[in-house]
Design a protein around this motif. Structure first.
Motif, mmCIF file in Angstrom:
data_model
loop_
_atom_site.group_PDB
_atom_site.id
_atom_site.type_symbol
_atom_site.label_atom_id
_atom_site.label_comp_id
_atom_site.label_asym_id
_atom_site.label_seq_id
_atom_site.Cartn_x
_atom_site.Cartn_y
_atom_site.Cartn_z
ATOM 1 N N TYR A 11 0.972 -1.207 0.087
ATOM 2 C CA TYR A 11 0.105 0.037 0.030
ATOM 3 C C TYR A 11 0.913 1.089 -0.044
ATOM 4 O O TYR A 11 2.005 1.221 0.713
ATOM 5 C CB TYR A 11 -0.868 0.086 1.274
ATOM 6 C CG TYR A 11 -1.946 -0.871 1.311
ATOM 7 C CD1 TYR A 11 -3.196 -0.856 0.548
ATOM 8 C CD2 TYR A 11 -1.922 -2.222 2.105
ATOM 9 C CE1 TYR A 11 -4.263 -1.681 0.598
ATOM 10 C CE2 TYR A 11 -3.049 -3.146 2.029
ATOM 11 C CZ TYR A 11 -3.974 -2.776 1.407
ATOM 12 O OH TYR A 11 -5.153 -3.681 1.424
ATOM 13 N N SER A 38 -4.637 -11.345 12.540
ATOM 14 C CA SER A 38 -4.975 -9.807 11.849
ATOM 15 C C SER A 38 -3.832 -9.277 11.127
ATOM 16 O O SER A 38 -2.724 -9.678 11.831
ATOM 17 C CB SER A 38 -5.352 -9.198 13.236
ATOM 18 O OG SER A 38 -5.975 -7.799 12.766
ATOM 19 N N GLY A 39 -4.061 -8.786 10.212
ATOM 20 C CA GLY A 39 -2.990 -7.975 9.516
ATOM 21 C C GLY A 39 -2.137 -8.994 8.482
ATOM 22 O O GLY A 39 -1.040 -8.517 8.010
ATOM 23 N N ALA A 40 -2.520 -10.047 8.631
ATOM 24 C CA ALA A 40 -1.785 -11.037 7.714
ATOM 25 C C ALA A 40 -1.842 -10.850 6.131
ATOM 26 O O ALA A 40 -0.950 -11.299 5.308
ATOM 27 C CB ALA A 40 -2.498 -12.473 8.039
ATOM 28 N N GLY A 41 -3.011 -10.021 5.809
ATOM 29 C CA GLY A 41 -2.974 -9.914 4.311
ATOM 30 C C GLY A 41 -4.426 -10.532 3.811
ATOM 31 O O GLY A 41 -4.380 -10.320 2.552
ATOM 32 N N LYS A 42 -5.367 -11.241 4.633
ATOM 33 C CA LYS A 42 -6.423 -11.794 4.146
ATOM 34 C C LYS A 42 -7.400 -10.915 2.977
ATOM 35 O O LYS A 42 -7.570 -11.280 2.020
ATOM 36 C CB LYS A 42 -7.246 -12.409 5.162
ATOM 37 C CG LYS A 42 -6.344 -13.389 6.135
ATOM 38 C CD LYS A 42 -7.102 -13.950 7.252
ATOM 39 C CE LYS A 42 -7.663 -12.933 8.210
ATOM 40 N NZ LYS A 42 -6.718 -12.090 8.931
ATOM 41 N N SER A 43 -7.799 -9.701 3.825
ATOM 42 C CA SER A 43 -8.622 -8.718 3.014
ATOM 43 C C SER A 43 -7.912 -8.166 1.871
ATOM 44 O O SER A 43 -8.395 -8.313 0.779
ATOM 45 C CB SER A 43 -8.956 -7.601 3.922
ATOM 46 O OG SER A 43 -9.577 -7.963 4.900
ATOM 47 N N THR A 44 -6.564 -7.786 1.912
ATOM 48 C CA THR A 44 -5.729 -7.574 0.607
ATOM 49 C C THR A 44 -5.894 -8.560 -0.321
ATOM 50 O O THR A 44 -5.983 -8.214 -1.475
ATOM 51 C CB THR A 44 -4.404 -7.184 1.026
ATOM 52 O OG1 THR A 44 -4.359 -6.185 2.376
ATOM 53 C CG2 THR A 44 -3.798 -6.362 0.144
ATOM 54 N N GLN A 89 -15.582 -7.213 4.008
ATOM 55 C CA GLN A 89 -15.427 -7.091 5.573
ATOM 56 C C GLN A 89 -16.335 -5.671 6.000
ATOM 57 O O GLN A 89 -17.066 -5.748 6.979
ATOM 58 C CB GLN A 89 -13.943 -7.098 5.958
ATOM 59 C CG GLN A 89 -13.739 -7.171 7.476
ATOM 60 C CD GLN A 89 -12.345 -7.525 7.834
ATOM 61 O OE1 GLN A 89 -11.367 -7.147 7.009
ATOM 62 N NE2 GLN A 89 -12.117 -7.798 8.859
HETATM 63 N N1 LIG Z 1 -5.711 1.185 2.958
HETATM 64 C C1 LIG Z 1 -4.388 0.768 3.673
HETATM 65 N N2 LIG Z 1 -3.433 1.466 3.402
HETATM 66 C C2 LIG Z 1 -2.139 1.081 4.161
HETATM 67 N N3 LIG Z 1 -1.954 -0.292 4.597
HETATM 68 C C3 LIG Z 1 -3.103 -1.145 4.802
HETATM 69 C C4 LIG Z 1 -4.394 -0.603 4.078
HETATM 70 N N4 LIG Z 1 -5.052 -1.575 4.415
HETATM 71 C C5 LIG Z 1 -4.378 -2.640 4.955
HETATM 72 N N5 LIG Z 1 -2.968 -2.431 5.281
HETATM 73 C C6 LIG Z 1 -2.159 -2.973 5.808
HETATM 74 O O1 LIG Z 1 -1.763 -4.121 5.028
HETATM 75 C C7 LIG Z 1 -1.782 -5.227 5.985
HETATM 76 C C8 LIG Z 1 -2.499 -6.400 5.647
HETATM 77 O O2 LIG Z 1 -3.930 -5.875 5.871
HETATM 78 P P1 LIG Z 1 -5.347 -6.718 5.785
HETATM 79 O O3 LIG Z 1 -6.257 -5.849 5.952
HETATM 80 O O4 LIG Z 1 -5.082 -7.387 4.329
HETATM 81 O O5 LIG Z 1 -5.069 -7.986 6.792
HETATM 82 P P2 LIG Z 1 -6.103 -8.901 7.393
HETATM 83 O O6 LIG Z 1 -5.628 -10.247 7.488
HETATM 84 O O7 LIG Z 1 -7.469 -8.942 6.489
HETATM 85 O O8 LIG Z 1 -6.563 -8.396 8.866
HETATM 86 P P3 LIG Z 1 -7.865 -8.703 9.676
HETATM 87 O O9 LIG Z 1 -7.896 -9.924 10.162
HETATM 88 O O10 LIG Z 1 -7.638 -7.503 10.637
HETATM 89 O O11 LIG Z 1 -9.022 -8.114 9.000
HETATM 90 C C9 LIG Z 1 -1.415 -4.859 7.268
HETATM 91 O O12 LIG Z 1 -0.326 -4.488 7.872
HETATM 92 C C10 LIG Z 1 -2.288 -3.559 7.181
HETATM 93 O O13 LIG Z 1 -2.033 -2.649 8.156
#
Ligand SMILES: Nc1ncnc2c1ncn2[C@@H]1O[C@H](COP(=O)(O)OP(=O)(O)OP(=O)(O)O)[C@@H](O)[C@H]1O
Ligand SMILES: [Mg+2]
Length: 286
Positions: A11, A38-44, A89
């Protein structure tokens, strides 16, 4: 099919890669459970499938993602959505209509569903989620769980070939959560719909998914059948993933030399494990 080829995404403004070298193939008709801390990158990862990464979320994108023949860099999210529907989400960001019925209708109209089919599709989607009574409700007045059900109804009405859901049961009680998984499994069986679901509820993931994808620090560290992934239960716990208690129990029994079979992924196989131990030991060691 969804193909990730050495996908890396950072990002804008972030110092780390949210996705860091993803190589995966998800085949048609698979039911994939995505887990990770949390933060592993699942949503990304879900954004990389629906094209909001890199089209809406800005950053450095390397490698390639292909969704049913559409390269996600060359095609816009609106076009990819015809292949892969997403339930985000952040449900509030997803809703576009004011009334529940319209939320489902607008999607159908956008995707060119024939007018004579829309009524049936709306009824079917509302009844699948058991939210017929919410049909004329203002979305702003719904509870979190009711909103989640509405978002899922709007998406399944479109009958996409691929359905990606990011923590769709976060606001739901245990019974409704199970019903969502049952519904997804039935769509998976009935239409061969590919299901990719990010969920923390590990027991449900283990029971319903064909394969688990374990994410950690932007990497896909395991992508295998539930049974094979659970063999790494200690590693998963170190990553911050709670394994089903029956798996932890099986591991402890194994460490004590009482059990040596597969770790059970659901209650039925847990029962088999207990029967096997009783048969082998005659109950003496217990
Ligand atoms: N819009 C954004 N801008 C900058 N960094 C981001 C953004 N969205 C996510 N991140 C970062 O990217 C990394 C992965 O985030 P992501 O949301 O994909 O994790 P996740 O596994 O879905 O977490 P969760 O279980 O909390 O939903 C994290 O370090 C987060 O801080
Ligand atoms: Mg997330």
């Amino acid at each position: 099919m969804i193909k990730f080829e050495n996908l890396r995404f950072q990002y804008s403004g972030s110092s780390e890669f949210a996705l860091d070298g993803i190589n995966l193939e998800i085949h048609d008709g698979e039911f994939i459970g995505v887990i990770g801390a949390s933060g592993a990158g699942k949503s990304t990862l879900t954004y990389a499938i629906n094209g909001t990464v890199p089209h809406h979320f800005k950053g450095d994108f390397y490698g390639a993602v292909n969704v049913n023949g559409l390269d996600t860099v060359d095609n816009y999210p609106e076009d990819i959505a015809a292949e892969a529907g997403s339930v985000f989400q952040d449900i509030d960001a997803q809703m576009t209509a004011t009334i529940v019925e319209d939320e489902i209708l607008f999607g159908l109209e956008n995707f060119g569903c024939p007018r004579e089919e829309t009524e049936d599709r709306i009824n079917e989607a509302l009844s699948a989620l058991k939210i017929e009574k919410l049909r004329n409700r203002n979305i702003g007045t719904l509870s979190g769980g009711q909103k989640q059900k509405t978002a899922i109804a709007a998406m399944i009405a479109l009958r996409p070939k691929i359905l990606v859901l990011d923590e769709p049961t976060g606001e739901l009680d245990p019974q409704s959560s199970r019903e969502i998984f049952e519904l997804l499994k039935s769509l998976n069986k009935k239409y061969g719909m590919t299901i990719i679901i990010v969920e923390q509820k590990i027991m449900l993931q283990c029971e319903f998914a064909d394969k688990l994808l374990v994410m950690d620090k932007g990497k896909a560290v395991h992508f295998d059948t539930v049974k094979n992934v659970l063999k790494h239960s200690e590693e998963l716990e170190n990553m911050g993933i709670n394994c089903p208690r029956i798996v932890t129990l099986a591991r402890k029994l194994e460490e004590n030399g009482i059990y040596s079979g597969e770790y059970p992924a659901d209650l039925d196989s847990a029962e088999k494990m207990v029967r096997q131990i009783l048969a082998e030991t005659g109950g003496k060691q217990l």
